[in-house]
Design a protein around this motif. Structure first.
Motif, PDB file in Angstrom:
ATOM      1  N   HIS A   1       0.847  -1.201   0.000  1.00  0.00           N
ATOM      2  CA  HIS A   1       0.000   0.000   0.000  1.00  0.00           C
ATOM      3  C   HIS A   1       0.877   1.242   0.000  1.00  0.00           C
ATOM      4  N   SER A   2       1.771   1.309   0.990  1.00  0.00           N
ATOM      5  CA  SER A   2       2.595   2.503   1.155  1.00  0.00           C
ATOM      6  C   SER A   2       3.902   2.084   1.828  1.00  0.00           C
ATOM      7  N   THR A   3       5.013   2.480   1.242  1.00  0.00           N
ATOM      8  CA  THR A   3       6.308   2.104   1.849  1.00  0.00           C
ATOM      9  C   THR A   3       6.480   2.807   3.197  1.00  0.00           C
ATOM     10  N   ASN A   4       5.895   3.999   3.361  1.00  0.00           N
ATOM     11  CA  ASN A   4       5.982   4.657   4.672  1.00  0.00           C
ATOM     12  C   ASN A   4       5.258   3.829   5.736  1.00  0.00           C
ATOM     13  N   SER A   5       4.079   3.326   5.381  1.00  0.00           N
ATOM     14  CA  SER A   5       3.313   2.529   6.346  1.00  0.00           C
ATOM     15  C   SER A   5       4.041   1.226   6.652  1.00  0.00           C
TER      16      SER A   5
ATOM     17  N   GLY B   1       9.770   9.311   3.299  1.00  0.00           N
ATOM     18  CA  GLY B   1       9.198   8.675   2.105  1.00  0.00           C
ATOM     19  C   GLY B   1       9.456   9.534   0.880  1.00  0.00           C
ATOM     20  N   ILE B   2       9.992   8.900  -0.143  1.00  0.00           N
ATOM     21  CA  ILE B   2      10.364   9.643  -1.353  1.00  0.00           C
ATOM     22  C   ILE B   2       9.734   8.968  -2.572  1.00  0.00           C
ATOM     23  N   GLY B   3       9.050   9.765  -3.366  1.00  0.00           N
ATOM     24  CA  GLY B   3       8.537   9.274  -4.652  1.00  0.00           C
ATOM     25  C   GLY B   3       9.144  10.128  -5.753  1.00  0.00           C
TER      26      GLY B   3
ATOM     27  N   THR C   1       9.777   4.524  -5.541  1.00  0.00           N
ATOM     28  CA  THR C   1       8.903   4.793  -4.393  1.00  0.00           C
ATOM     29  C   THR C   1       9.502   4.042  -3.213  1.00  0.00           C
ATOM     30  N   PHE C   2      10.066   4.788  -2.284  1.00  0.00           N
ATOM     31  CA  PHE C   2      10.733   4.125  -1.168  1.00  0.00           C
ATOM     32  C   PHE C   2      10.747   5.000   0.078  1.00  0.00           C
ATOM     33  N   SER C   3      11.101   4.359   1.201  1.00  0.00           N
ATOM     34  CA  SER C   3      11.172   5.081   2.473  1.00  0.00           C
ATOM     35  C   SER C   3      12.476   4.712   3.163  1.00  0.00           C
TER      36      SER C   3
ATOM     37  N   LYS D   1       6.827  21.995 -13.022  1.00  0.00           N
ATOM     38  CA  LYS D   1       6.173  20.688 -12.876  1.00  0.00           C
ATOM     39  C   LYS D   1       6.833  19.860 -11.770  1.00  0.00           C
ATOM     40  N   LYS D   2       6.001  19.077 -11.090  1.00  0.00           N
ATOM     41  CA  LYS D   2       6.497  18.316  -9.939  1.00  0.00           C
ATOM     42  C   LYS D   2       7.105  17.001 -10.400  1.00  0.00           C
ATOM     43  N   ILE D   3       8.320  16.741  -9.938  1.00  0.00           N
ATOM     44  CA  ILE D   3       9.024  15.505 -10.305  1.00  0.00           C
ATOM     45  C   ILE D   3       9.166  14.583  -9.099  1.00  0.00           C
ATOM     46  N   CYS D   4       9.039  15.151  -7.906  1.00  0.00           N
ATOM     47  CA  CYS D   4       9.274  14.341  -6.706  1.00  0.00           C
ATOM     48  C   CYS D   4       8.436  14.855  -5.548  1.00  0.00           C
ATOM     49  N   GLY D   5       7.898  13.929  -4.780  1.00  0.00           N
ATOM     50  CA  GLY D   5       7.163  14.280  -3.560  1.00  0.00           C
ATOM     51  C   GLY D   5       7.819  13.609  -2.366  1.00  0.00           C
ATOM     52  N   ILE D   6       7.741  14.259  -1.229  1.00  0.00           N
ATOM     53  CA  ILE D   6       8.407  13.768  -0.016  1.00  0.00           C
ATOM     54  C   ILE D   6       7.394  13.769   1.123  1.00  0.00           C
ATOM     55  N   LEU D   7       7.331  12.677   1.844  1.00  0.00           N
ATOM     56  CA  LEU D   7       6.454  12.608   3.016  1.00  0.00           C
ATOM     57  C   LEU D   7       7.283  12.139   4.212  1.00  0.00           C
TER      58      LEU D   7
ATOM     59  N   ASN E   1       5.409  -1.538  -6.849  1.00  0.00           N
ATOM     60  CA  ASN E   1       4.001  -1.200  -7.075  1.00  0.00           C
ATOM     61  C   ASN E   1       3.351  -0.723  -5.782  1.00  0.00           C
ATOM     62  N   GLN E   2       3.348   0.573  -5.611  1.00  0.00           N
ATOM     63  CA  GLN E   2       2.721   1.161  -4.422  1.00  0.00           C
ATOM     64  C   GLN E   2       1.272   1.476  -4.766  1.00  0.00           C
ATOM     65  N   THR E   3       0.360   0.817  -4.080  1.00  0.00           N
ATOM     66  CA  THR E   3      -1.049   0.902  -4.491  1.00  0.00           C
ATOM     67  C   THR E   3      -1.845   1.987  -3.762  1.00  0.00           C
ATOM     68  N   ALA E   4      -1.351   2.449  -2.636  1.00  0.00           N
ATOM     69  CA  ALA E   4      -2.066   3.510  -1.905  1.00  0.00           C
ATOM     70  C   ALA E   4      -1.044   4.463  -1.295  1.00  0.00           C
ATOM     71  N   GLY E   5      -0.219   5.023  -2.173  1.00  0.00           N
ATOM     72  CA  GLY E   5       0.830   5.934  -1.703  1.00  0.00           C
ATOM     73  C   GLY E   5       0.224   7.150  -1.038  1.00  0.00           C
ATOM     74  N   ARG E   6       0.822   7.557   0.055  1.00  0.00           N
ATOM     75  CA  ARG E   6       0.289   8.697   0.798  1.00  0.00           C
ATOM     76  C   ARG E   6       1.121   9.949   0.539  1.00  0.00           C
ATOM     77  N   GLY E   7       0.457  11.085   0.454  1.00  0.00           N
ATOM     78  CA  GLY E   7       1.153  12.348   0.254  1.00  0.00           C
ATOM     79  C   GLY E   7       0.871  13.316   1.387  1.00  0.00           C
ATOM     80  N   GLN E   8       1.363  14.521   1.227  1.00  0.00           N
ATOM     81  CA  GLN E   8       1.118  15.544   2.227  1.00  0.00           C
ATOM     82  C   GLN E   8      -0.344  15.983   2.174  1.00  0.00           C
ATOM     83  N   ARG E   9      -0.791  16.624   3.234  1.00  0.00           N
ATOM     84  CA  ARG E   9      -2.151  17.173   3.354  1.00  0.00           C
ATOM     85  C   ARG E   9      -3.211  16.108   3.074  1.00  0.00           C
TER      86      ARG E   9
ATOM     87  N   VAL F   1      -3.128  11.630  -2.139  1.00  0.00           N
ATOM     88  CA  VAL F   1      -2.586  10.332  -2.534  1.00  0.00           C
ATOM     89  C   VAL F   1      -1.418  10.563  -3.493  1.00  0.00           C
ATOM     90  N   TRP F   2      -0.505   9.580  -3.536  1.00  0.00           N
ATOM     91  CA  TRP F   2       0.631   9.653  -4.456  1.00  0.00           C
ATOM     92  C   TRP F   2       0.480   8.510  -5.446  1.00  0.00           C
ATOM     93  N   GLU F   3       0.181   8.842  -6.688  1.00  0.00           N
ATOM     94  CA  GLU F   3      -0.075   7.809  -7.691  1.00  0.00           C
ATOM     95  C   GLU F   3       1.151   7.607  -8.560  1.00  0.00           C
TER      96      GLU F   3
HETATM   97  C1  BTN Z   1       3.512  14.589  -1.664  1.00  0.00           C
HETATM   98  O1  BTN Z   1       3.981  15.140  -2.651  1.00  0.00           O
HETATM   99  O2  BTN Z   1       2.402  14.908  -1.222  1.00  0.00           O
HETATM  100  C2  BTN Z   1       4.324  13.547  -0.971  1.00  0.00           C
HETATM  101  C3  BTN Z   1       4.337  12.258  -1.729  1.00  0.00           C
HETATM  102  C4  BTN Z   1       5.222  11.222  -1.080  1.00  0.00           C
HETATM  103  C5  BTN Z   1       5.175   9.905  -1.810  1.00  0.00           C
HETATM  104  C6  BTN Z   1       6.139   8.895  -1.251  1.00  0.00           C
HETATM  105  S1  BTN Z   1       6.275   7.481  -2.301  1.00  0.00           S
HETATM  106  C7  BTN Z   1       7.098   6.587  -1.054  1.00  0.00           C
HETATM  107  C8  BTN Z   1       6.482   6.969   0.272  1.00  0.00           C
HETATM  108  N1  BTN Z   1       5.371   6.124   0.600  1.00  0.00           N
HETATM  109  C9  BTN Z   1       4.232   6.810   0.664  1.00  0.00           C
HETATM  110  O3  BTN Z   1       3.114   6.325   0.919  1.00  0.00           O
HETATM  111  N2  BTN Z   1       4.435   8.096   0.358  1.00  0.00           N
HETATM  112  C10 BTN Z   1       5.830   8.350   0.134  1.00  0.00           C
END
Ligand code: BTN
Length: 273
Positions: A43-47, A162-164, A89-91, A140-146, A68-76, A79-81
């Motif tokens: 679901h999520s590497t952070n979880s 967590g880095i995507g 997609t790793f933590s 444009k966004k290339i990377c998200g961090i949680l 294959n992260q199926t329910a990636g979590r983002g800020q606020r 979701v991170w697709e």
């Molecule tokens: C954002 O831009 O809102 C943050 C996105 C963070 C995504 C990464 S992918 C690996 C790790 N696992 C998660 O569920 N989220 C972070």
């Protein structure tokens, strides 16, 4: 339990069923990535990292990664697709006991700067950090961090970073996303990119550990999107113009609005790009 195939977790280089090496750590690091947990899907590497850390399975620097992260979590609460097998997609688990809780924003600074360093090495120069930690190329966004911290008294017991990073994906549901491949017009080896990124990450983390907070903050501000130039923001339904003047000790955005200093936390403000 949010994931399946727990038995494929390995502290060795990991292989797909066809025996092709998927991730192998050759990064020149002291501890980052020297323990690697790979699951084909979660679901999520952070979880997952949080769950494994609570069972004391992971040591500092351990990396939890999936194809294959199926329910990636983002800020606020976003979701991170990401498309299976295309991106990183790793933590990373950190134990920054040396860092006072009031300085926890420095983990955000370290991570953002590591991504900027990584992209620069791939000759991507138009990189900016959109406060607090979205990494943009152009606009444009290339990377998200949680980053999820566990705090005990005055110190940070554990931090899950967590880095995507979009690497080889070419099509996105939103027009505001991009990938390394779209920017550089070539495909990249995910394993090589992971190793390089982990090296950059550890270098920045060691900079923090050796107390170079002022230098880190300066570099973060130098790379901050909109720093010291007039921009548009929305807060509480109000749209206004302001200039980013600084980032406070708790990571809050400090704006000059009509010559007055105003402070905003993550959920209180949005950029209008
Ligand atoms: C954002 O831009 O809102 C943050 C996105 C963070 C995504 C990464 S992918 C690996 C790790 N696992 C998660 O569920 N989220 C972070």
């Amino acid at each position: 339990m949010l994931f399946r195939n727990i038995q494929v977790i390995s502290f060795q280089p990991t292989y797909k069923s066809n025996q092709k090496l998927l991730y192998k750590i050759f990064a020149n690091t002291l501890f980052t990535g020297q323990r690697l947990v790979f699951v084909p899907e979660c679901h999520s590497t952070n979880s997952l990292a949080s769950e494994l850390a609570s069972q004391s399975i992971l040591s500092e620097g351990a990396v939890v990664i999936t194809s294959n992260q199926t329910a990636g979590r983002g800020q606020r609460g976003n979701v991170w697709e990401t498309t299976e097998g295309m991106n990183l997609t790793f933590s990373v688990l950190l134990k920054p006991g040396f860092l006072p809780v009031k300085s926890q924003f420095y983990i955000t600074i370290v991570t953002s700067m590591a991504i900027v360093d990584f992209l620069k090495e791939q000759s991507v120069t138009s990189t900016k950090i959109k406060w607090p930690n979205d990494i943009l190329v152009g606009q444009k966004k290339i990377c998200g961090i949680l980053i999820e911290n566990a705090v005990q008294r005055d110190s940070i017991q554990q931090s899950i970073v967590g880095i995507g990073v979009n690497i080889n994906q070419k099509e996105f549901a939103v027009q505001t996303a991009t990938s390394l491949s779209l920017v550089a017009k070539t495909d990249f080896d995910l394993n090589q990119m992971l190793n390089l990124l982990l090296e950059k990450f550890e270098r920045r983390y060691l900079q923090l550990r050796s107390g170079k907070l002022t230098e880190l903050k300066k570099e973060y501000l130098d790379n901050l999107f909109g720093f010291r130039s007039l921009g548009s923001f929305i807060s509480d339904g109000r749209r206004f113009e302001g200039t980013i003047d600084d980032v406070g000790e708790n990571g809050e955005l400090i704006l000059l609005v009509d010559s007055k200093s105003e402070r905003y936390f993550l959920k209180e403000i949005a950029f209008v790009i």
